[in-house]
Scaffold this motif. Structure first.
Motif, PDB file in Angstrom:
ATOM      1  N   PRO A   6       0.828  -1.218   0.000  1.00 11.01           N
ATOM      2  CA  PRO A   6       0.000   0.000   0.000  1.00 11.01           C
ATOM      3  C   PRO A   6       0.855   1.258   0.000  1.00 11.01           C
ATOM      4  CG  PRO A   6      -0.001  -1.048   2.160  1.00 11.01           C
ATOM      5  CD  PRO A   6       0.721  -1.982   1.249  1.00 11.01           C
ATOM      6  N   ARG A   7       0.341   2.298  -0.619  1.00 11.37           N
ATOM      7  CA  ARG A   7       1.050   3.573  -0.648  1.00 11.37           C
ATOM      8  C   ARG A   7       0.950   4.284   0.695  1.00 11.37           C
ATOM      9  NH1 ARG A   7      -1.642   5.486  -6.390  1.00 11.37           N
ATOM     10  NH2 ARG A   7      -0.476   4.033  -7.751  1.00 11.37           N
ATOM     11  N   GLU A   8      -0.177   4.117   1.341  1.00  8.59           N
ATOM     12  CA  GLU A   8      -0.393   4.757   2.643  1.00  8.59           C
ATOM     13  C   GLU A   8      -0.800   3.686   3.652  1.00  8.59           C
ATOM     14  OE1 GLU A   8      -3.195   8.224   4.702  1.00  8.59           O
ATOM     15  OE2 GLU A   8      -3.225   7.885   2.536  1.00  8.59           O
ATOM     16  N   TRP A   9      -0.065   3.610   4.764  1.00  5.71           N
ATOM     17  CA  TRP A   9      -0.309   2.589   5.773  1.00  5.71           C
ATOM     18  C   TRP A   9      -1.194   3.159   6.879  1.00  5.71           C
ATOM     19  CZ3 TRP A   9       2.270  -2.335   5.697  1.00  5.71           C
ATOM     20  CH2 TRP A   9       3.126  -2.491   4.608  1.00  5.71           C
ATOM     21  N   THR A  10      -2.098   2.313   7.359  1.00  7.60           N
ATOM     22  CA  THR A  10      -2.991   2.742   8.435  1.00  7.60           C
ATOM     23  C   THR A  10      -3.395   1.543   9.284  1.00  7.60           C
ATOM     24  OG1 THR A  10      -5.113   3.796   8.958  1.00  7.60           O
ATOM     25  CG2 THR A  10      -5.007   2.466   6.943  1.00  7.60           C
ATOM     26  N   LEU A  11      -3.672   1.809  10.543  1.00 11.64           N
ATOM     27  CA  LEU A  11      -4.142   0.779  11.478  1.00 11.64           C
ATOM     28  C   LEU A  11      -5.625   0.938  11.783  1.00 11.64           C
ATOM     29  CD1 LEU A  11      -1.170   0.713  14.029  1.00 11.64           C
ATOM     30  CD2 LEU A  11      -1.655  -0.954  12.232  1.00 11.64           C
ATOM     31  N   ASP A  12      -6.335   1.703  10.969  1.00 16.19           N
ATOM     32  CA  ASP A  12      -7.743   1.974  11.234  1.00 16.19           C
ATOM     33  C   ASP A  12      -8.574   0.696  11.298  1.00 16.19           C
ATOM     34  OD1 ASP A  12      -7.133   4.611  11.312  1.00 16.19           O
ATOM     35  OD2 ASP A  12      -7.881   5.085   9.290  1.00 16.19           O
ATOM     36  N   ALA A  13      -8.291  -0.262  10.426  1.00 19.11           N
ATOM     37  CA  ALA A  13      -9.072  -1.499  10.396  1.00 19.11           C
ATOM     38  C   ALA A  13      -8.903  -2.278  11.698  1.00 19.11           C
ATOM     39  CB  ALA A  13      -8.658  -2.354   9.202  1.00 19.11           C
ATOM     40  N   TYR A  14      -7.686  -2.352  12.198  1.00 27.01           N
ATOM     41  CA  TYR A  14      -7.433  -3.083  13.437  1.00 27.01           C
ATOM     42  C   TYR A  14      -8.009  -2.338  14.639  1.00 27.01           C
ATOM     43  CZ  TYR A  14      -4.280  -6.014  10.718  1.00 27.01           C
ATOM     44  OH  TYR A  14      -3.758  -6.879   9.785  1.00 27.01           O
ATOM     45  N   LEU A  15      -7.896  -1.032  14.636  1.00 24.47           N
ATOM     46  CA  LEU A  15      -8.468  -0.243  15.726  1.00 24.47           C
ATOM     47  C   LEU A  15      -9.991  -0.366  15.751  1.00 24.47           C
ATOM     48  CD1 LEU A  15      -6.276   2.989  15.479  1.00 24.47           C
ATOM     49  CD2 LEU A  15      -6.054   1.096  17.105  1.00 24.47           C
ATOM     50  N   TYR A  16     -10.593  -0.426  14.568  1.00 25.42           N
ATOM     51  CA  TYR A  16     -12.043  -0.592  14.490  1.00 25.42           C
ATOM     52  C   TYR A  16     -12.464  -1.942  15.069  1.00 25.42           C
ATOM     53  CZ  TYR A  16     -16.697  -1.266  12.572  1.00 25.42           C
ATOM     54  OH  TYR A  16     -18.037  -1.515  12.437  1.00 25.42           O
ATOM     55  N   LEU A  17     -11.718  -2.997  14.720  1.00 30.06           N
ATOM     56  CA  LEU A  17     -12.061  -4.323  15.220  1.00 30.06           C
ATOM     57  C   LEU A  17     -11.901  -4.407  16.734  1.00 30.06           C
ATOM     58  CD1 LEU A  17     -10.598  -6.798  12.582  1.00 30.06           C
ATOM     59  CD2 LEU A  17     -12.997  -6.355  13.081  1.00 30.06           C
ATOM     60  N   LEU A  18     -10.847  -3.790  17.268  1.00 30.43           N
ATOM     61  CA  LEU A  18     -10.627  -3.826  18.710  1.00 30.43           C
ATOM     62  C   LEU A  18     -11.742  -3.111  19.463  1.00 30.43           C
ATOM     63  CD1 LEU A  18      -6.775  -3.208  18.896  1.00 30.43           C
ATOM     64  CD2 LEU A  18      -8.010  -5.363  19.139  1.00 30.43           C
ATOM     65  N   ALA A  19     -12.381  -2.152  18.804  1.00 35.20           N
ATOM     66  CA  ALA A  19     -13.480  -1.421  19.434  1.00 35.20           C
ATOM     67  C   ALA A  19     -14.845  -2.019  19.108  1.00 35.20           C
ATOM     68  CB  ALA A  19     -13.450   0.045  19.000  1.00 35.20           C
ATOM     69  N   ASN A  20     -14.868  -3.075  18.289  1.00 40.93           N
ATOM     70  CA  ASN A  20     -16.119  -3.696  17.879  1.00 40.93           C
ATOM     71  C   ASN A  20     -16.547  -4.742  18.905  1.00 40.93           C
ATOM     72  OD1 ASN A  20     -17.770  -5.860  16.400  1.00 40.93           O
ATOM     73  ND2 ASN A  20     -17.785  -4.154  14.941  1.00 40.93           N
ATOM     74  N   ASP A  21     -17.713  -4.554  19.492  1.00 42.93           N
ATOM     75  CA  ASP A  21     -18.188  -5.466  20.544  1.00 42.93           C
ATOM     76  C   ASP A  21     -18.449  -6.866  19.999  1.00 42.93           C
ATOM     77  OD1 ASP A  21     -18.029  -3.440  22.409  1.00 42.93           O
ATOM     78  OD2 ASP A  21     -20.135  -2.835  22.150  1.00 42.93           O
ATOM     79  N   ASP A  22     -18.997  -6.966  18.797  1.00 41.39           N
ATOM     80  CA  ASP A  22     -19.280  -8.280  18.221  1.00 41.39           C
ATOM     81  C   ASP A  22     -17.994  -9.079  18.024  1.00 41.39           C
ATOM     82  OD1 ASP A  22     -21.971  -7.858  18.154  1.00 41.39           O
ATOM     83  OD2 ASP A  22     -22.028  -7.174  16.075  1.00 41.39           O
ATOM     84  N   PHE A  23     -16.974  -8.417  17.515  1.00 40.33           N
ATOM     85  CA  PHE A  23     -15.706  -9.108  17.293  1.00 40.33           C
ATOM     86  C   PHE A  23     -15.078  -9.526  18.617  1.00 40.33           C
ATOM     87  CE2 PHE A  23     -11.085  -9.055  16.908  1.00 40.33           C
ATOM     88  CZ  PHE A  23     -10.904  -9.958  15.879  1.00 40.33           C
TER      89      PHE A  23
END
Length: 292
Positions: free
Chosen positions: A55-72
């Protein structure tokens, strides 16, 4: 020590083998690399670029979203509970049964062995199994995932063969020193069988961690669903566990990066555990196959 020089044909053969292994390994690793890299990419990059690995731009948004997701978080916790307790139950029951069946003086040993082999060839089917589980009030409990398949017949046969291959002189010496059956099992037999036990612990853990079909059949409460059911909801249905979100909310909730991150996290525990048990893997599988 003088090494033998390889002939021309042998060198060509080695080159061919290495080439095939490199190509095959690349084909196997490529999808994993793509999933991993996509989980670190932004949603905009995923939608605008038809294909990419780095990827040209790296981000941890997906992992941060999952850590905050109650279902996950809930499904991950359920998967850990199912895996840990289920593995303890299965490996304990398998070891005890295999050790008992390895004793030639056990009355009815032939019959019990036949019953184990019979279950490898024939099963009662889905509906009879469901009715039995329902009759024992295990529906919508984790016991429906643990007890029906607590013992794998194949694992029990391999471990029984391993116990049978141990020298009988060990038992005679232990009994001469006043060692009882329980002490001999825990102090002598278990330490000698750690390679086999570690191997089957890995197999049982992978099986429980990947539990999906049984969870869908026997667990009616979505709060009890393990991680694999959550992944199916996310990847196939693209909806939350309770299915309460609107279509627009569903699309926003599970972006491609979030889906890839969920796959990475779901595979990570087994990848971390495997190196610690790898040294026992090959040895454990061969030990029980030396003597039938």
């Amino acid at each position: 020590m003088k090494l033998r020089r390889l002939s021309g044909n042998e060198r060509y053969f080695d080159v061919l083998v290495y080439a095939v292994l490199i190509v095959w390994g690349t084909l196997l690793l490529f999808p994993l690399l793509y999933v991993l890299m996509t989980s670190f990419a932004t949603e905009k990059e995923y939608l605008t670029r038809s294909f990419f690995i780095i990827p040209r731009e790296w981000t941890l948004d997906a992992y941060l979203y999952l850590l905050a997701n109650d279902d996950f978080a809930n499904s991950f916790r359920n998967a850990v509970i199912i895996t840990v307790i289920g593995t303890v139950i299965s490996i304990s029951a398998t070891t005890f049964m295999a050790y008992g069946l390895s004793k030639k003086w056990l009355k009815g040993r032939t019959t019990f062995n036949f019953m184990i082999v019979f279950t490898m060839l024939f099963s009662g089917g889905l509906i009879p199994t469901y009715l039995v589980i329902k009759q024992f009030w295990m529906i919508n409990t984790f016991w429906s995932l643990w007890l029906p398949g607590a013992i794998s017949p194949f694992y029990a046969i391999v471990m029984r063969s391993f116990f049978s291959s141990l020298p009988y002189e060990l038992e005679e010496s232990a009994r001469a020193d006043g060692c009882g059956e329980w002490r001999m099992f825990f102090s002598i037999m278990l330490p000698l069988s750690m390679a086999s036990i570690a191997t089957f612990i890995l197999f049982y853990m992978v099986g429980y961690w990947n539990t999906y079909f049984s969870a869908v059949i026997y667990l009616n409460d979505s709060d009890m669903w393990p991680l694999q059911v959550f992944l199916r909801q996310m990847l196939v249905l693209n909806e939350p566990m309770d299915g309460s979100a609107t279509l627009m909310e569903q699309v926003i909730t599970y972006t491609p990066g979030v889906k890839m991150a969920a796959i990475v996290i779901s595979a990570l525990p087994m990848m971390i555990i495997y190196p610690f048990l790898q040294k026992h893997f090959n040895k454990g599988m061969l030990l029980g196959s030396l003597k039938g």
